[in-house]
Enzyme design. Structure first.
Site, PDB file in Angstrom:
ATOM      1  N   LYS A  74      38.054  28.161  37.585  1.00 12.16           N
ATOM      2  CA  LYS A  74      39.175  27.677  36.773  1.00 12.16           C
ATOM      3  C   LYS A  74      39.737  26.392  37.406  1.00 12.16           C
ATOM      4  O   LYS A  74      40.073  25.450  36.708  1.00 12.16           O
ATOM      5  CB  LYS A  74      40.269  28.741  36.680  1.00 12.16           C
ATOM      6  N   ASP A  75      39.818  26.391  38.736  1.00 17.04           N
ATOM      7  CA  ASP A  75      40.255  25.188  39.462  1.00 17.04           C
ATOM      8  C   ASP A  75      39.008  24.395  39.846  1.00 17.04           C
ATOM      9  O   ASP A  75      38.664  24.262  41.026  1.00 17.04           O
ATOM     10  CB  ASP A  75      41.049  25.592  40.703  1.00 17.04           C
ATOM     11  N   GLN A 108      50.607  21.060  49.078  1.00 20.37           N
ATOM     12  CA  GLN A 108      49.864  20.764  47.849  1.00 20.37           C
ATOM     13  C   GLN A 108      50.764  20.700  46.623  1.00 20.37           C
ATOM     14  O   GLN A 108      50.288  20.534  45.511  1.00 20.37           O
ATOM     15  CB  GLN A 108      48.712  21.751  47.662  1.00 20.37           C
ATOM     16  N   GLN A 124      39.323  21.439  42.296  1.00 23.40           N
ATOM     17  CA  GLN A 124      39.579  21.959  43.646  1.00 23.40           C
ATOM     18  C   GLN A 124      38.269  22.428  44.287  1.00 23.40           C
ATOM     19  O   GLN A 124      38.005  22.157  45.462  1.00 23.40           O
ATOM     20  CB  GLN A 124      40.579  23.116  43.548  1.00 23.40           C
ATOM     21  N   GLY A 154      41.668  37.543  38.218  1.00 27.64           N
ATOM     22  CA  GLY A 154      40.798  36.462  38.696  1.00 27.64           C
ATOM     23  C   GLY A 154      40.638  36.554  40.217  1.00 27.64           C
ATOM     24  O   GLY A 154      39.514  36.538  40.738  1.00 27.64           O
ATOM     25  N   HIS A 155      41.771  36.687  40.925  1.00 29.00           N
ATOM     26  CA  HIS A 155      41.693  36.818  42.387  1.00 29.00           C
ATOM     27  C   HIS A 155      40.919  38.077  42.780  1.00 29.00           C
ATOM     28  O   HIS A 155      40.126  38.064  43.714  1.00 29.00           O
ATOM     29  CB  HIS A 155      43.103  36.952  42.994  1.00 29.00           C
ATOM     30  N   LEU A 158      48.799  37.903  42.700  1.00 27.26           N
ATOM     31  CA  LEU A 158      47.381  38.118  42.410  1.00 27.26           C
ATOM     32  C   LEU A 158      47.149  38.687  41.013  1.00 27.26           C
ATOM     33  O   LEU A 158      47.892  39.549  40.546  1.00 27.26           O
ATOM     34  CB  LEU A 158      46.801  39.074  43.461  1.00 27.26           C
ATOM     35  N   HIS A 159      46.100  38.175  40.374  1.00 23.42           N
ATOM     36  CA  HIS A 159      45.694  38.682  39.051  1.00 23.42           C
ATOM     37  C   HIS A 159      44.212  39.036  39.093  1.00 23.42           C
ATOM     38  O   HIS A 159      43.561  38.896  40.148  1.00 23.42           O
ATOM     39  CB  HIS A 159      46.023  37.642  37.970  1.00 23.42           C
ATOM     40  N   SER A 187      45.927  32.886  35.367  1.00 22.63           N
ATOM     41  CA  SER A 187      46.574  31.998  36.323  1.00 22.63           C
ATOM     42  C   SER A 187      47.931  32.596  36.667  1.00 22.63           C
ATOM     43  O   SER A 187      48.595  33.174  35.793  1.00 22.63           O
ATOM     44  CB  SER A 187      46.787  30.626  35.672  1.00 22.63           C
TER      45      SER A 187
HETATM   46  O1  PAF Z   1      43.698  27.979  44.577  1.00 19.48           O
HETATM   47  C1  PAF Z   1      44.652  28.266  45.335  1.00 19.48           C
HETATM   48  O2  PAF Z   1      45.299  29.320  45.213  1.00 19.48           O
HETATM   49  C2  PAF Z   1      45.050  27.296  46.430  1.00 19.48           C
HETATM   50  O3  PAF Z   1      44.905  25.990  46.024  1.00 19.48           O
HETATM   51  C3  PAF Z   1      44.307  27.545  47.759  1.00 19.48           C
HETATM   52  C4  PAF Z   1      42.811  27.341  47.631  1.00 19.48           C
HETATM   53  C5  PAF Z   1      44.585  28.953  48.254  1.00 19.48           C
HETATM   54  C6  PAF Z   1      44.805  26.554  48.841  1.00 19.48           C
HETATM   55  O4  PAF Z   1      46.177  26.683  49.048  1.00 19.48           O
END
Ligand code: PAF
Length: 281
Positions: free
Chosen positions: A149-150, A61, A153, A36-37, A33-34, A185
């Site tokens: 950032k994603d 993934q 997604q 951003g999280h 975790l950084h 990231s």
């Molecule tokens: O962004 C992420 O860390 C991952 O793609 C997620 C959304 C937790 C799904 O595994």
């Protein structure tokens, strides 16, 4: 903070909270975790009476030649960070809790999974959509928080939630950047000192596109030229794609009006970095 490792306990906890009238904010992550999280957890905390974060490095993934086995992990430090952010439950399921023997169901979001990262990472968004839907079903959150950032997604997840009538609000949260502009990231940890310096080229290329947008430049080719020129200044930076796209469909734009997304994937050494900036007049 409570740590939960099984799906049955997670779902029982959520059912209990919902019965009590609590709202659950959920931050799914792959750990390491950084800031951003932590910003997602912070927002979840302000908007909900309970917060759940998950850490699960989702094998489905990752492509066969990708970094699943070397993906950075630090559960001890992550646990301390979640506790500090006021997370009520940290859900850390084991892989066999998520897809055990006989598993055979996947979610595929067709349109927005195709371009950009979808081209070089076949199956990636199928893995993401499937695990996110499973996590939403397990945690039953009122709202779930994802970083911009994603961006692709985020679009995939928003489309899935809309199309499959999932009863969770998806919250898009701004990208958090290092002081020099590099988007935070977990994969930044792979960069050597010299590569870390070069990696600033992504955010600087996006800043060049922003200058053009602020001057109302309509020609997409000018944006692409300016961004590519900045990336090419760095000896170890190799663009995978640099695009100007419609923020909803992710389709290429040839001319720019009042909304567009500048988006890129660039390899710096062996590390694949992504970044984007949304421009709206
Ligand atoms: O962004 C992420 O860390 C991952 O793609 C997620 C959304 C937790 C799904 O595994």
């Amino acid at each position: 903070m409570e740590t939960i490792a099984t799906v049955s306990e997670m779902t029982a906890w959520s059912r209990g909270q919902l019965r009590l009238g609590e709202t659950i904010g959920f931050v799914p992550t792959m750990g390491y975790l950084h800031e951003g999280h932590l910003s997602l957890m912070h927002l979840a905390r302000t908007e909900n009476s309970k917060v759940v974060a998950s850490i699960f490095v989702n094998p489905t993934q990752f492509g066969t030649n990708e970094d699943l086995s070397t993906y950075p992990r630090d559960p001890e430090s992550d646990t301390a960070k979640c506790s500090h952010e006021g997370v009520d439950v940290l859900f850390m399921p084991d892989v066999n809790q998520i897809d055990g023997e006989g598993y055979q169901t996947f979610v595929e979001v067709e349109g927005v999974s195709g371009p950009l990262c979808g081209l070089s990472r076949p199956g990636h968004f199928k893995g993401v959509a499937t695990v996110v839907l499973k996590l939403l079903n397990m945690v039953k959150p009122s709202a779930a928080y994802f970083g911009m950032k994603d961006y692709q997604q985020l679009r995939v997840i928003m489309t899935m939630v809309r199309d499959l009538n999932v009863d969770t609000r998806i919250v898009a949260c701004p990208t958090i950047r290092e002081a020099d502009g590099l988007a935070m990231s977990s994969r930044n940890a792979y960069l050597s000192r010299d590569q870390r310096k070069q990696a600033v080229c992504l955010s600087e290329a996006l800043a060049k596109a922003k200058e053009l947008f602020d001057r109302s430049e309509p020609d997409a080719a000018k944006y692409l030229g300016a961004m590519t020129a900045r990336i090419e200044q760095e000896p170890d930076a190799e663009p995978e794609y640099i695009k100007l796209v419609d923020p909803d469909t992710l389709e290429d734009l040839t001319s720019v009006r009042n909304r567009c997304l500048a988006v890129m994937a660039v390899r710096v050494g062996n590390t694949r970095l992504i970044d984007n900036m949304l421009f709206e007049a």
